[in-house]
Design an enzyme around this catalytic site. Structure first.
Site, PDB file in Angstrom:
ATOM      1  N   LEU A 525      50.633  10.291  -0.990  1.00  0.00           N
ATOM      2  CA  LEU A 525      50.580   8.924  -0.467  1.00  0.00           C
ATOM      3  C   LEU A 525      51.942   8.263  -0.477  1.00  0.00           C
ATOM      4  O   LEU A 525      52.230   7.398   0.327  1.00  0.00           O
ATOM      5  CB  LEU A 525      49.630   8.077  -1.317  1.00  0.00           C
ATOM      6  CG  LEU A 525      48.136   8.330  -1.163  1.00  0.00           C
ATOM      7  CD1 LEU A 525      47.371   7.541  -2.206  1.00  0.00           C
ATOM      8  CD2 LEU A 525      47.683   7.936   0.229  1.00  0.00           C
ATOM      9  N   GLY A 526      52.755   8.654  -1.423  1.00  0.00           N
ATOM     10  CA  GLY A 526      54.059   8.010  -1.504  1.00  0.00           C
ATOM     11  C   GLY A 526      54.797   8.441  -2.750  1.00  0.00           C
ATOM     12  O   GLY A 526      54.309   9.243  -3.542  1.00  0.00           O
ATOM     13  N   GLY A 528      57.546   6.864  -5.804  1.00  0.00           N
ATOM     14  CA  GLY A 528      58.193   5.691  -6.374  1.00  0.00           C
ATOM     15  C   GLY A 528      59.140   6.107  -7.465  1.00  0.00           C
ATOM     16  O   GLY A 528      59.362   7.297  -7.681  1.00  0.00           O
ATOM     17  N   PHE A 530      58.777   6.210 -10.496  1.00  0.00           N
ATOM     18  CA  PHE A 530      58.225   6.912 -11.641  1.00  0.00           C
ATOM     19  C   PHE A 530      57.554   8.225 -11.294  1.00  0.00           C
ATOM     20  O   PHE A 530      57.125   8.945 -12.163  1.00  0.00           O
ATOM     21  CB  PHE A 530      57.215   6.017 -12.348  1.00  0.00           C
ATOM     22  CG  PHE A 530      57.814   4.766 -12.878  1.00  0.00           C
ATOM     23  CD1 PHE A 530      57.552   3.555 -12.291  1.00  0.00           C
ATOM     24  CD2 PHE A 530      58.670   4.814 -13.955  1.00  0.00           C
ATOM     25  CE1 PHE A 530      58.112   2.400 -12.779  1.00  0.00           C
ATOM     26  CE2 PHE A 530      59.235   3.662 -14.447  1.00  0.00           C
ATOM     27  CZ  PHE A 530      58.965   2.452 -13.855  1.00  0.00           C
ATOM     28  N   VAL A 533      52.736   9.844  -5.779  1.00  0.00           N
ATOM     29  CA  VAL A 533      51.323   9.453  -5.780  1.00  0.00           C
ATOM     30  C   VAL A 533      50.551  10.298  -4.769  1.00  0.00           C
ATOM     31  O   VAL A 533      50.991  10.479  -3.635  1.00  0.00           O
ATOM     32  CB  VAL A 533      51.162   7.961  -5.422  1.00  0.00           C
ATOM     33  CG1 VAL A 533      49.714   7.540  -5.597  1.00  0.00           C
ATOM     34  CG2 VAL A 533      52.061   7.106  -6.271  1.00  0.00           C
ATOM     35  N   ASP A 644      58.333  -4.804 -11.920  1.00  0.00           N
ATOM     36  CA  ASP A 644      58.624  -4.234 -10.604  1.00  0.00           C
ATOM     37  C   ASP A 644      57.595  -4.716  -9.582  1.00  0.00           C
ATOM     38  O   ASP A 644      57.070  -3.930  -8.799  1.00  0.00           O
ATOM     39  CB  ASP A 644      58.665  -2.710 -10.674  1.00  0.00           C
ATOM     40  CG  ASP A 644      59.380  -2.107  -9.471  1.00  0.00           C
ATOM     41  OD1 ASP A 644      60.042  -2.863  -8.726  1.00  0.00           O
ATOM     42  OD2 ASP A 644      59.289  -0.880  -9.269  1.00  0.00           O
TER      43      ASP A 644
END
Ligand SMILES: *[C@@H]1O[C@H](CO)[C@@H](O)[C@H](O)[C@H]1NC(C)=O
Ligand SMILES: *[C@@H]1O[C@H](CO)[C@@H](O)[C@H](O)[C@H]1NC(C)=O
Ligand SMILES: *[C@@H]1O[C@H](CO)[C@@H](O)[C@H](O)[C@H]1NC(C)=O
Ligand SMILES: *[C@@H]1O[C@H](CO)[C@@H](O)[C@H](O)[C@H]1NC(C)=O
Ligand SMILES: *[C@@H]1O[C@H](CO)[C@@H](O)[C@H](O)[C@H]1NC(C)=O
Ligand SMILES: *[C@@H]1O[C@H](CO)[C@@H](O)[C@H](O)[C@H]1NC(C)=O
Ligand SMILES: *[C@@H]1O[C@H](CO)[C@@H](O)[C@H](O)[C@H]1NC(C)=O
Ligand SMILES: *[C@@H]1O[C@H](CO)[C@@H](O)[C@H](O)[C@H]1NC(C)=O
Ligand SMILES: *[C@@H]1O[C@H](CO)[C@@H](O)[C@H](O)[C@H]1NC(C)=O
Ligand SMILES: *[C@@H]1O[C@H](CO)[C@@H](O)[C@H](O)[C@H]1NC(C)=O
Ligand SMILES: *[C@@H]1O[C@H](CO)[C@@H](O)[C@H](O)[C@H]1NC(C)=O
Length: 837
Positions: A525-526, A528, A530, A533, A644
């Site tokens: 999904l993406g 980031g 960290f 996902v 964030d």
């Protein structure tokens, strides 16, 4: 700027007998002794004699009246005076000369032009000591200036690099130690041979590389580009190659220093705390070390281990590699065959060392590829600059050293491989022409077969396991109920142990792996700061989102579990539900509920989709986020500061209700950082409050700032970062101007103009502006924000100037700067996430 004029000071000082006398200009008939100093017109800098604990005397420049004397320039660093009995004079030749007690010249400006008729010495407010003709008004026409001879510090306006006509280099060299200004082992120097690039050297070794200049910025320091707002400049042509560091945050009070400890540090003066804060330093993480992964190795700070070999290469020395010594790097799996070779397309990488590359600024990528292919010694090629979607050609013909992998920044790079090694795994495929139809079909068949096998295995496993794992829906329901009971009655300690175990559903790795098709790209999904996902579906049909944390954190499993447990207890309709986690081997994952409408940014900033959001929906989203944040800050059992908050961290469910995600992750990551005493500054420029971005101080009020930015983005449908609008610096600046001109309604996204309630919109803009005020103490707390949003009668305060009205081009860069954690509290604002336990 700093109070009285020098004239006043002159009189003031002269009143005190025997005290140090300050003047702002020294003429040829005067001389400067250790009882006198030269002060810049606005009292910012001071020039004169000083001594250090090593009992030597120097002449130099420092910030006047600042805490801690910071010497930004030292003239005679390698020729100290033995005592304070020295004199500085302007000689007839136009030279500035320092004499010692016995009148021997100790140091000279060595100016060769002898045409000076009436030279004077002047200290300017940018810290430049200049020797010029008294009547000369042209302020670039100097006989001599200290800016051409830096010691260990670059001030705004100074430069680093080469005069290619004379071969004279300007570099900055560290002090030898804290108290010894003589030239130390570290220096910072521009290399212009291939593509401009700055190296930090220490003891004859390259320690850090800024990453090649890509036409706009240095490739290796994406975060720096956002902080200095791209005012760092390179000027390179036939006659010169210079780097000009920017004013950080557009403040003159910033400086770049090569510390004797062997690192580069960029400082900015923070007026509110009266301290110099390190805004950026290097090397800070392992990947900053030059060539950390050896030849053909690529470094990724978020990966574990940080080094890996480029596709088509294998580890050269496995033994050393296992010991985390990556210096031998990687070797080709298959030897090259020149004309038959292919290219591997890598994305978001920092260029390898460009010290002796071939560069042609007018070739395009296709010409570049064919030239590289023809030249059998060419190992890689790329666009030389990123401007205009990529221009020019750069070619390497040696081992590729010091590559880095970024998730967002960086450039494309094409690496030469034997044809059989191209088209491997991961996101890096071969160059477009490589994958022939046959290869495509073969791959499709293989994937199909693999898929079938995996499916069969999965079915089998599922039957064997039955319902014993915690992934079942019914289990989770009970757990949730239990944890809610716990939540409201936390003093009940009976059977604490059992319940604690239950509170945190632990998913088994294979369950998650199955649910996400083995973390397939199609499920991604993406990505980031960290981790990555993935979308997934459990056996019972429950949709989940899996955040696979980057494994760079060395946190132990027990602490990780504790943190996740505490976060899983937070439940609110405006927070994304955390179902549980998975810890296995090196893997740590968080399992969330899946949100149908994805993230707010995917709708808000999409021209086609943004019309889905009419004003009532937007208002609902604003209020929902406010409530979620209020819960995190004030009502939850643990006080959580998000750190964030941004549009991509707000998810929307089927009914377009907003849910904050990623809360508490900073807390998980923070824990392991505390023993090394460094702090990862998480957050996204464009949303970060000034005190946090600049000083690393964060509080609930920094979240309020991010919330304000988000509100204004939701109303305008425009991003704060990368905002272009006539002369306005960014969205905040734009809103601020409209507000003051009484034209706030012009801000509205035109796509929903007919659904609005004017008073609601004005109120929201007002609240947004109040939240982004520069001063921490001026910003409201979340309970007031929620109240202001919901009260039609409350009279709202007039906002003051917003913070951080920076220039354009603030790239969205997730956390990547590490810095010393100097202090935990400021103004008694609670810092980090206060633990309620
Ligand atoms: C500074 O000291 C020198 C001798 O050391 C003396 O001649 C001069 O007058 C002093 N200047 C001031 C302003 O005190
Ligand atoms: C400079 O020298 C004076 C006396 O000569 C001494 O009192 C002072 O401590 C020295 N300053 C430093 C920073 O060592
Ligand atoms: C500086 O010179 C003066 C006069 O020449 C002398 O009295 C003084 O002792 C000297 N100071 C030092 C530190 O040598
Ligand atoms: C002054 O400099 C000369 C030449 O470097 C040196 O011989 C002499 O000892 C110095 N005098 C003092 C007092 O430092
Ligand atoms: C000035 O020139 C002399 C002789 O060329 C040299 O020894 C000295 O190091 C130079 N000083 C500076 C400050 O460049
Ligand atoms: C910063 O320095 C420049 C050049 O000296 C000057 O023009 C400008 O006014 C200064 N800005 C501030 C805020 O002091
Ligand atoms: C100042 O001097 C520089 C270099 O000599 C020259 O290029 C420039 O035109 C001068 N500017 C003015 C205003 O005289
Ligand atoms: C160099 O680093 C040390 C230790 O972090 C610090 O105390 C010192 O102020 C730094 N020096 C400079 C010139 O920034
Ligand atoms: C790393 O490996 C290289 C080559 O194998 C060796 O020369 C070097 O000493 C090793 N470094 C460390 C820190 O062990
Ligand atoms: C590599 O390229 C540089 C620049 O074009 C050239 O000077 C050098 O001779 C080349 N080296 C080899 C081994 O081809
Ligand atoms: C750069 O490439 C262009 C277009 O291929 C060519 O005309 C030009 O001669 C090249 N310049 C150099 C210095 O190689």
């Amino acid at each position: 700027m700093k109070g009285s004029t020098s004239a006043k000071l002159f009189i003031l000082s002269a009143c005190f007998f025997n005290s140090v006398l300050s003047i702002d200009t020294l003429t040829a008939t005067q001389s400067l002794g250790s009882n006198q100093t030269l002060v810049s017109p606005q009292n910012i800098f001071e020039f004169g004699f000083f001594n250090t604990t090593i009992s030597k005397w120097y002449i130099g420049i420092w910030y006047k009246d600042f805490p801690d004397k910071i010497y930004v320039w030292v003239a005679n660093r390698n020729n100290p005076l033995e005592n304070s009995n020295g004199t500085l004079k302007i000689e007839e030749s136009g030279n500035l000369v320092l004499f010692n007690q016995t009148n021997n010249p100790i140091w000279s400006s060595n100016q060769t032009t002898t045409s000076a008729t009436n030279p004077v010495l002047h200290l300017s407010d940018d810290g430049n000591l200049v020797l010029k003709e008294a009547q000369e008004k042209n302020n670039t026409n100097y006989i001599w200036q200290s800016f051409d001879h830096p010691t260990d510090t670059l001030l705004p306006g100074m430069k680093l690099g080469w005069n290619l006509d004379t071969g004279v280099e300007i570099r900055v060299t560290s002090w030898k130690s804290q108290d010894d200004p003589s030239s130390g082992d570290g220096y910072f120097s521009l290399d212009y041979h291939g593509i401009p690039d700055i190296y930090l050297w220490n003891k004859q070794q390259r320690v850090f590389r800024s990453g090649s200049w890509n036409g706009e910025s240095f490739g290796g320091v994406p975060i720096l580009n956002t902080i200095s707002v791209l005012n760092d400049k390179i000027v390179a042509d036939k006659h010169q190659a210079y780097y000009y560091p920017a004013r950080l945050f557009q403040s003159n009070l910033s400086r770049l220093v090569v510390n004797w400890t062997g690192s580069i540090e960029r400082y900015a003066w923070i007026e509110s705390t009266k301290t110099w804060n390190i805004v950026w330093n290097a090397p800070a993480v392992d990947c900053d070390h030059y060539g950390a992964c050896g030849p053909f190795g690529i470094c990724d700070s978020n990966a574990f281990p940080i080094c890996k070999c480029v596709t088509g290469f294998s580890i050269k020395n496995q033994g050393q590699w296992n010991l985390r010594n990556f210096s031998d790097g990687c070797v080709r799996k298959t030897e090259l065959e020149c004309g038959k070779d292919k290219f591997l397309h890598m994305k978001n990488v920092q260029f390898p060392d460009t010290r002796s590359v071939f560069v042609n600024k007018s070739m395009n990528l296709l010409e570049c590829e064919s030239k590289c292919l023809k030249d059998c010694s060419c190992t890689a090629y790329a666009n030389a600059e990123i401007t205009n979607g990529g221009t020019g050609c750069v070619m390497w013909n040696y081992s590729l050293v010091d590559m880095r992998q970024f998730s967002e920044a960086g450039t494309d790079l094409f690496i030469r491989l034997a044809a059989s090694d191209v088209g491997g795994t991961g996101s890096s495929g071969g160059s477009k022409k490589n994958a022939g139809k046959i290869a495509g079909i073969t791959i499709a068949i293989v994937i199909l077969i693999l898929g079938v096998i995996i499916f069969i295995l999965w079915k089998k496993k599922r039957r064997q396991k039955g319902n014993t794992n915690h992934s079942g829906n019914s289990d989770r329901g009970q757990i949730t109920l239990l944890s809610e009971m716990m939540f409201s009655n936390s003093r009940d300690t009976s059977d604490q142990r059992n319940i604690d175990e239950l509170e945190l559903p632990l998913f088994e790795f294979h369950v998650i792996s199955d649910a996400t098709n083995s973390f397939s790209l199609a499920n991604k999904l993406g990505e980031g700061g960290f981790g990555t996902v993935y979308r997934g579906r459990l056996v019972d049909g429950q949709e989940i989102a899996v955040k696979r944390l980057s494994t760079s954190s060395g946190q132990g499993n027990v602490e990780f579990k504790n943190e996740v447990r505490s976060i899983a207890k937070l439940q609110h309709r405006n927070l994304v539900r955390l179902f549980g986690c998975c810890i296995e081997k090196e893997e740590k994952m968080l399992i969330y509920e899946y949100m149908e409408n994805n993230s707010l940014d995917s709708i808000l900033f999409d021209k086609a989709k943004s019309s889905m959001l009419d004003w009532p929906m937007r208002f609902n989203i604003i209020c929902g986020i406010a409530k979620g944040l209020l819960y995190l800050h004030h009502d939850s059992r643990f006080r959580i500061i998000h750190r964030d908050l941004k549009a991509s961290n707000v998810l929307l469910d089927r009914e377009m209700n907003p849910k904050i995600s990623d809360f508490g992750i900073a807390r998980i990551f923070d824990n392991d950082q505390t023993h090394s005493n460094t702090m990862r500054v998480v957050g996204t420029y464009g949303y970060m409050a000034p005190e946090y971005a600049m000083g690393g101080y964060f509080s609930a009020k920094s979240d309020v700032f991010s919330f304000g930015v988000l509100v204004l983005e939701i109303i305008s449908g425009m991003k704060n970062r990368g905002f272009h609008f006539s002369d306005d610096l960014n969205l905040l600046g734009h809103v601020w101007r409209l507000w003051n001109e009484g034209k706030a309604l012009e801000l509205l996204d035109s796509s929903f103009a007919d659904s609005i309630s004017e008073s609601e919109v004005i109120r929201c803009i007002n609240v947004g502006l109040i939240c982004v005020q520069e001063k921490v103490e001026d910003r409201p707390i979340m309970p007031s924000v929620v109240m202001m949003l919901n009260s039609e009668t409350a009279s709202l305060p007039q906002p003051k100037h917003p913070g951080f009205v920076l220039g354009r081009n603030q790239g969205e860069t997730d956390s990547s700067s590490a810095r010393q954690e100097d202090s935990n509290t400021i103004n008694q604002v609670t810092v980090t996430i206060v633990n309620g336990r």
